[in-house]
Design an enzyme around this catalytic site. Structure first.
Site, PDB file in Angstrom:
ATOM      1  CG  LEU A  87      38.032  -2.695   3.706  1.00 41.90           C
ATOM      2  CD1 LEU A  87      39.370  -3.156   4.281  1.00 41.90           C
ATOM      3  CD2 LEU A  87      37.872  -1.192   3.880  1.00 41.90           C
ATOM      4  CG  ASN A 102      30.897   4.761   1.173  1.00 46.89           C
ATOM      5  OD1 ASN A 102      30.055   4.078   0.570  1.00 46.89           O
ATOM      6  ND2 ASN A 102      31.021   4.705   2.504  1.00 46.89           N
ATOM      7  CG  HIS A 104      28.401   5.597   6.823  1.00 49.80           C
ATOM      8  ND1 HIS A 104      28.647   4.238   6.751  1.00 49.80           N
ATOM      9  CD2 HIS A 104      28.009   5.848   8.095  1.00 49.80           C
ATOM     10  CE1 HIS A 104      28.421   3.703   7.936  1.00 49.80           C
ATOM     11  NE2 HIS A 104      28.036   4.658   8.778  1.00 49.80           N
ATOM     12  CG  ASP A 145      32.282   3.571   7.138  1.00 50.96           C
ATOM     13  OD1 ASP A 145      32.004   3.681   5.935  1.00 50.96           O
ATOM     14  OD2 ASP A 145      31.771   2.737   7.894  1.00 50.96           O
ATOM     15  CD  GLU A 174      21.631   7.260   1.970  1.00 48.76           C
ATOM     16  OE1 GLU A 174      22.576   6.886   2.673  1.00 48.76           O
ATOM     17  OE2 GLU A 174      20.855   6.474   1.400  1.00 48.76           O
TER      18      GLU A 174
HETATM   19  C1  GAR Z   1      22.288   3.518   1.794  1.00 48.69           C
HETATM   20  O1  GAR Z   1      21.510   4.015   2.854  1.00 48.69           O
HETATM   21  C2  GAR Z   1      23.756   3.759   2.073  1.00 48.69           C
HETATM   22  O2  GAR Z   1      23.986   4.927   2.807  1.00 48.69           O
HETATM   23  C3  GAR Z   1      24.109   2.540   2.881  1.00 48.69           C
HETATM   24  O3  GAR Z   1      23.432   1.485   2.256  1.00 48.69           O
HETATM   25  C4  GAR Z   1      22.206   1.983   1.740  1.00 48.69           C
HETATM   26  C5  GAR Z   1      22.025   1.457   0.343  1.00 48.69           C
HETATM   27  O4  GAR Z   1      20.715   1.692  -0.112  1.00 48.69           O
HETATM   28  N1  GAR Z   1      25.533   2.332   2.904  1.00 48.69           N
HETATM   29  C6  GAR Z   1      26.186   1.849   3.951  1.00 48.69           C
HETATM   30  O5  GAR Z   1      25.624   1.506   4.981  1.00 48.69           O
HETATM   31  C7  GAR Z   1      27.700   1.762   3.771  1.00 48.69           C
HETATM   32  N2  GAR Z   1      28.352   1.493   5.021  1.00 48.69           N
HETATM   33  P1  GAR Z   1      20.380   1.545  -1.652  1.00 48.69           P
HETATM   34  O6  GAR Z   1      20.944   0.186  -2.124  1.00 48.69           O
HETATM   35  O7  GAR Z   1      18.879   1.551  -1.736  1.00 48.69           O
HETATM   36  O8  GAR Z   1      21.006   2.682  -2.382  1.00 48.69           O
END
Ligand code: GAR
Length: 189
Positions: A87, A102, A104, A145, A174
């Site tokens: 957080l 952020n 998600h 979130d 993403e």
């Molecule tokens: C991403 O898919 C992001 O959406 C998720 O972690 C991954 C990080 O990947 N975030 C969450 O789950 C937040 N609650 P990365 O380190 O390869 O960018």
């Protein structure tokens, strides 16, 4: 030139994608990487792009002004959470109102909240036989979130999907959208 700080706890593939996007479009640059894990692969990525990185402890984040000082020293305009799992404390929220975003890996408000991150999200989506998943880019508030959504994109969940195959499809969304949305947010300041 606007300045971005990225908080990441893990691999940092989104961080790298954002770094590369703004390397091609120098309206902004990733100025600083912050992580709570000394073994996070994002640190290797920061090093290879010559971006200063800082590893902080829980105590430094929640009980000191060290991170605020660091962000101020680097004149940060926008904080981006890319796979960051803690957080964000009040002092940061107050100093950067509507300036912390952020990503998600699901369609919030579903599949969010404490403990819902990475593979756990995709496992839950598959277990519930959802037809769609996707991404949500949102502002941060004091709860996991729940900040205002800025952008969502959907993808299909296939009947034979595993958490890994779904993660791959979600990651593609993403990579396609996160830098572009950050670009738009920065342009509106
Ligand atoms: C991403 O898919 C992001 O959406 C998720 O972690 C991954 C990080 O990947 N975030 C969450 O789950 C937040 N609650 P990365 O380190 O390869 O960018």
């Amino acid at each position: 030139m606007k300045k971005i700080a990225i908080f990441a706890s893990g691999s940092g593939s989104n961080a790298q994608n954002i770094i590369e996007y703004f390397a091609q479009k120098p309206v902004a640059q990733v100025e600083l990487i912050l992580t709570n894990r000394s073994d996070a692969y994002v640190l290797n990525r920061a090093e290879s792009f010559n971006i200063p990185a800082y590893i902080f402890t829980r105590d430094e984040l929640y009980n000191s002004t060290l991170i605020l000082q660091l962000l101020a020293k680097h004149n940060i305009d926008l904080i981006v959470l890319a796979g960051f799992l803690w957080l964000v404390p009040d002092n940061l929220l107050k100093t950067y109102p509507n300036r912390i975003v952020n990503i998600h890996p699901a369609l919030l408000p579903q599949y969010g909240g404490k403990g819902m991150y990475g593979a756990r999200v995709h496992e839950a989506v598959i277990a519930n036989q959802e037809k769609f998943s996707g991404i949500t880019i949102h502002y941060i508030n004091e709860r996991y979130d729940e900040g205002d959504a800025i952008f969502q994109a959907k993808c299909e969940v296939m009947p034979n999907d595993t958490p890994d195959s779904l993660a791959e499809r979600v990651h593609a969304l993403e990579y396609e959208h996160f830098p572009r949305v950050i670009d738009e947010i920065l342009a509106s300041y």
